[in-house]
Enzyme design. Sequence first.
Site: not given
Length: 271
Positions: A2-3, A59
């Site tokens: 995930p970014e 993040k």
Amino acid sequence: MPELPDLEVIRQVLAPKLTGQTIVDVEVVRPLVVRDLTHQGFAETLTGQTFADVLRRGKILLFPLESGLTLAINCKLAGRLQYALPDERRLTKTQVVLCLSNGRQLRYGDRKSMGQVYLTDSLAAIPGWTEMGPEPLDITLEGFVEQLGRHRGEIKGVLTRGKAVAGIGNAYADEICFAARLYPFRKRTSLSDEEITRLYEAMQSVLLDAIATLRERVGNEIHREVRDLLVVHNKSGQPCPVCGGVISTVKAQNRATDFCRTCQPGGLIRG
Ligand SMILES: [Zn+2]
């Protein structure tokens, strides 16, 4: 992995659902990811706490609690959050389950067990926190130029290292370089002012467009990673949507970089 866009959408979905909810029970299924920086006991300390908000920095997802403590989650490579009813199927390798006063559960699953779930009274105690660069969507062009001036190396590396700007990983760095029509392995020092402006504008538009698209596509299914909106990343061998040429891939340092040699010319042919 995930970014920023993925995590920002998770934040937007969870904030109205969690704020004001109290954690009535904590199940640590796999303690490997848990980092109790309070040293007061993770489950014991977290039980009875009420969510004050849901925030994001780079993040890292932040769940400030009314007590002043913060639950902070760094998903790393494979972490996922799930907001579900107790009888809904758990994600593979669910690590931590928080039972909420509204009858729902917030779960953290991580196939690789490489992420971290922190409980802390000080954000600065989170490893890497103080080195994090500014948020790419908050920074001005002038600020971006200044940040780039402090970091050398290939532009993709500068974008993903988290120190010049926070929250961009392998996938969105490929998308940003493509949108900026820049060869990802160009040295930052070789970029002209006009190219830096293009990089900045591409960073803004790629991230903002991705957030808007993901928001629609993900809905409440925050555990789903939607990646088919990406234009070049993971599209090796497929036609470039701009010129019709073939998307190239270069593998280096355990990661793949996808780009179009026609739209993003420059440098030696590597790989
Ligand atoms: Zn192309």
